[in-house]
Design a protein around this motif. Structure first.
Motif, PDB file in Angstrom:
ATOM      1  N   THR A 347       0.819  -1.214   0.000  1.00  0.00           N
ATOM      2  CA  THR A 347       0.000   0.000   0.000  1.00  0.00           C
ATOM      3  C   THR A 347       0.850   1.261   0.000  1.00  0.00           C
ATOM      4  OG1 THR A 347      -1.696  -1.200   1.243  1.00  0.00           O
ATOM      5  CG2 THR A 347      -1.898   1.180   1.177  1.00  0.00           C
ATOM      6  N   GLN A 348       2.008   1.206   0.649  1.00  0.00           N
ATOM      7  CA  GLN A 348       2.880   2.368   0.752  1.00  0.00           C
ATOM      8  C   GLN A 348       3.781   2.524  -0.467  1.00  0.00           C
ATOM      9  OE1 GLN A 348       2.807   4.821   2.680  1.00  0.00           O
ATOM     10  NE2 GLN A 348       4.719   5.820   2.099  1.00  0.00           N
ATOM     11  N   ILE A 351       4.021   5.765  -3.903  1.00  0.00           N
ATOM     12  CA  ILE A 351       3.100   6.883  -3.744  1.00  0.00           C
ATOM     13  C   ILE A 351       3.905   8.088  -3.281  1.00  0.00           C
ATOM     14  CG2 ILE A 351       1.088   5.458  -3.240  1.00  0.00           C
ATOM     15  CD1 ILE A 351       1.457   6.119  -0.287  1.00  0.00           C
ATOM     16  N   SER A 356      -2.233   9.376   2.084  1.00  0.00           N
ATOM     17  CA  SER A 356      -2.856   8.653   3.199  1.00  0.00           C
ATOM     18  C   SER A 356      -3.150   7.178   2.910  1.00  0.00           C
ATOM     19  CB  SER A 356      -4.170   9.355   3.586  1.00  0.00           C
ATOM     20  OG  SER A 356      -5.078   9.322   2.499  1.00  0.00           O
ATOM     21  N   ASP A 357      -2.661   6.643   1.792  1.00  0.00           N
ATOM     22  CA  ASP A 357      -2.998   5.271   1.404  1.00  0.00           C
ATOM     23  C   ASP A 357      -2.786   4.263   2.535  1.00  0.00           C
ATOM     24  OD1 ASP A 357      -2.411   6.977  -0.843  1.00  0.00           O
ATOM     25  OD2 ASP A 357      -2.547   5.205  -2.134  1.00  0.00           O
ATOM     26  N   SER A 358      -1.646   4.348   3.195  1.00  0.00           N
ATOM     27  CA  SER A 358      -1.301   3.342   4.209  1.00  0.00           C
ATOM     28  C   SER A 358      -1.547   3.809   5.637  1.00  0.00           C
ATOM     29  CB  SER A 358       0.186   2.961   4.077  1.00  0.00           C
ATOM     30  OG  SER A 358       1.005   4.054   4.480  1.00  0.00           O
TER      31      SER A 358
END
Length: 539
Positions: A347-348, A351, A356-358
């Motif tokens: 997820t991280q 980006i 704020s994805d992770s």
């Protein structure tokens, strides 16, 4: 005869399975806490009346209450107190703003109350309760530093829960290691019986891996245990905020030093690190489970799960089978942890900084909760194991796991080059396996013949005589003697076992203190903040 590793008991399986009367009461109380978690004190008093409110249950209830809404409330309380005292908030307006904040928090604590977890959904409730003047609390703040702090505070509580469970699991491993310091069993490498060992020594080896997990957890906690408040978006603010005092009120020992790092780098990095710590724990659980699992392929295993208590189940078609359901469930739980933990990295990945994805707390909490479930299931495995020392010794004496000792003795005592001794031992094993000869039954005359042939081939020595007497040759193949005669530091011999067990006990005691100190610091800070804020609101 099988030796039971732990007294037979009714295991408490929180998912499904039998529970004793006390455990059922605790489960019932836990449900009550879940249904009424916003009334923590009342629930705790009820538990105390039942005599069931252990410290761990109280802590769990506190941490359940400490959600995003709770921490946004604490941040606003601290802002009100600090900024009023430093003249950044009008002292005449501060009590009314504080009372409005009190009403928002009280409404959120009521059954069915709104408990928004973001700044932009929390603030309208505050404006409604205290007027738009209440947004003066937002001076020098941003949702970036506020939510970074909320998330680290929740993850901090989660890591302390995980630290407590990991310590409990390690204590269980240590207890078994103490009980089986002198129990001799086969150990395996490459899936093949390799050498005899003390089962207690084997368990201490696994414990060492979990000890490193505990170290990783503490190191991750230290990086997490820093306040981002006052960094605003990424480069601070023109408001002279007291970051150090804000950190103290929220239970942090220090602030994140670099304002850009606070919400853009560290806040996104920590979920990945928590996932890595959890994944390491899961790998260690899985390795242990698989080592036991292979025994179920044997017609006469020397270690298995005690039947009943939800540990095993009968095949629907094959009446002779007792499937190790608990081992399968524990392995499955560990696999879920790895899936979630690696997911934090994915997820991280790729980006821009600060996205704020992770970051959402629910994902990091899911990793910790899955790890807790895995360790709790693993505890049941440890408590459900039964071991047959007689069968373990029989397996050792059926195979040639002690053959390396022949080469070691010939080199150490008689100065024979190790590789020559190794070839001699290998020839002995080959001869025996071709003829299905057990170590205890190997003809000494054949050993003499093979030795002479080996030294002639390897060293050009004619009529070489095996220097070991028949009694010494047979004693060298004794698995129990091999283990007891080890002298290497960190080996399974009694003196080293006692030393390592003592060191493990000391580590567990130190870790209990480490957990208690951090809980006390955080809880104490919350109590001080609540007292100071109550005085402000009462003006």
């Amino acid at each position: 005869m099988y030796f039971q590793l732990a007294p037979k008991h009714q295991a408490w399986d929180t998912a499904a399975g039998p529970a004793g009367p006390v455990e059922k009461s605790i489960t019932s109380s836990g449900d009550a806490l879940k249904n009424h978690q916003r009334h923590f004190r009342r629930a705790t008093h009820a538990l105390c009346a039942l005599g069931l409110a252990t410290l761990s249950q109280i802590v769990l209830a506190q941490e359940t209450k400490r959600d995003d809404f709770y921490w946004l409330g604490q941040i606003n309380k601290a802002s009100a107190v600090i900024n009023t005292e430093q003249g950044l908030l009008d002292k005449a307006a501060a009590p009314r703003i504080a009372k409005g904040l009190q009403s928002v928090l009280a409404a959120g604590d009521a059954p069915g109350g709104k408990r928004p977890g973001s700044v932009i959904t929390f603030e309208p409730l505050l404006i409604e309760a205290a007027g738009v003047e209440a947004t003066l609390l937002h001076a020098g703040r941003s949702s970036q530093d506020m939510l970074a702090t909320v998330r680290s505070a929740i993850q901090r509580d989660n890591l302390l829960r995980l630290a407590q469970q990991l310590r409990s699991t390690r204590a269980q491993l240590l207890q078994l290691a103490q009980a089986h310091a002198a129990t001799i069993v086969p150990n395996y490498t490459n899936g093949v019986a390799a050498q005899p060992n003390s089962y207690g020594h084997y368990l201490l080896g696994h414990l060492a891996g979990f000890d490193r997990d505990a170290q990783r957890l503490q190191e991750a906690f230290a990086r997490l245990d820093q306040s981002a408040m006052g960094t605003t978006v990424l480069n601070g603010s023109s408001w002279p905020l007291d970051r150090e005092r804000m950190a103290q009120y929220l239970g942090y020992p220090k602030t994140v030093d670099n304002a850009y790092d606070a919400a853009q780098i560290l806040a996104a990095e920590m979920p990945a690190e928590i996932g890595a710590v959890a994944s390491s724990i899961a790998l260690h659980v899985g390795a242990f489970v698989e080592d036991v699992m292979v025994q179920y392929a044997q017609p006469r295993p020397w270690i298995l799960l005690r039947e009943g208590d939800g540990n095993t189940y009968v095949s629907s078609a094959m009446p002779q089978k007792r499937n190790p359901g608990l081992l399968n469930d524990t392995r499955s739980n560990a696999s879920r942890v790895l899936t979630l933990g690696i997911g934090r990295l994915i997820t991280q990945h790729n980006i821009p900084p600060g996205m704020s994805d992770s970051k959402p707390t629910r994902d990091s909490t899911a990793v910790v909760d899955a790890t807790l479930a895995t360790l709790q299931s693993f505890d049941r495995v440890l408590k459900g194991l039964v071991l047959s020392p007689e069968r373990a010794l029989e397996e050792l004496n059926l195979d040639w796991t002690a053959s390396q000792e022949i080469a070691d003795v010939l080199m150490r005592k008689y100065q024979l080059p190790f590789r020559v001794g190794h070839h001699f031992s290998s020839d002995v094993v080959g001869f025996a396996k071709e003829r299905d000869i057990k170590p205890s039954e190997f003809p000494y005359a054949e050993a003499q013949r093979l030795y002479a042939a080996t030294v002639k081939h390897e060293m050009g020595v004619e009529n070489g005589r095996l220097p070991m007497s028949e009694a010494e040759f047979r004693a060298t193949l004794d698995p129990v003697a091999i283990v007891n005669n080890r002298v290497t530091a960190g080996g399974p011999q009694p003196r080293e076992m006692a030393r390592m067990i003592g060191a493990s006990q000391q580590r567990l005691a130190q870790e209990a203190q480490w957990i208690a100190e951090r809980r006390k610091r955080i809880d104490g800070a919350m109590q001080q903040l609540d007292r100071d804020f109550a005085r402000l609101a009462a003006q």
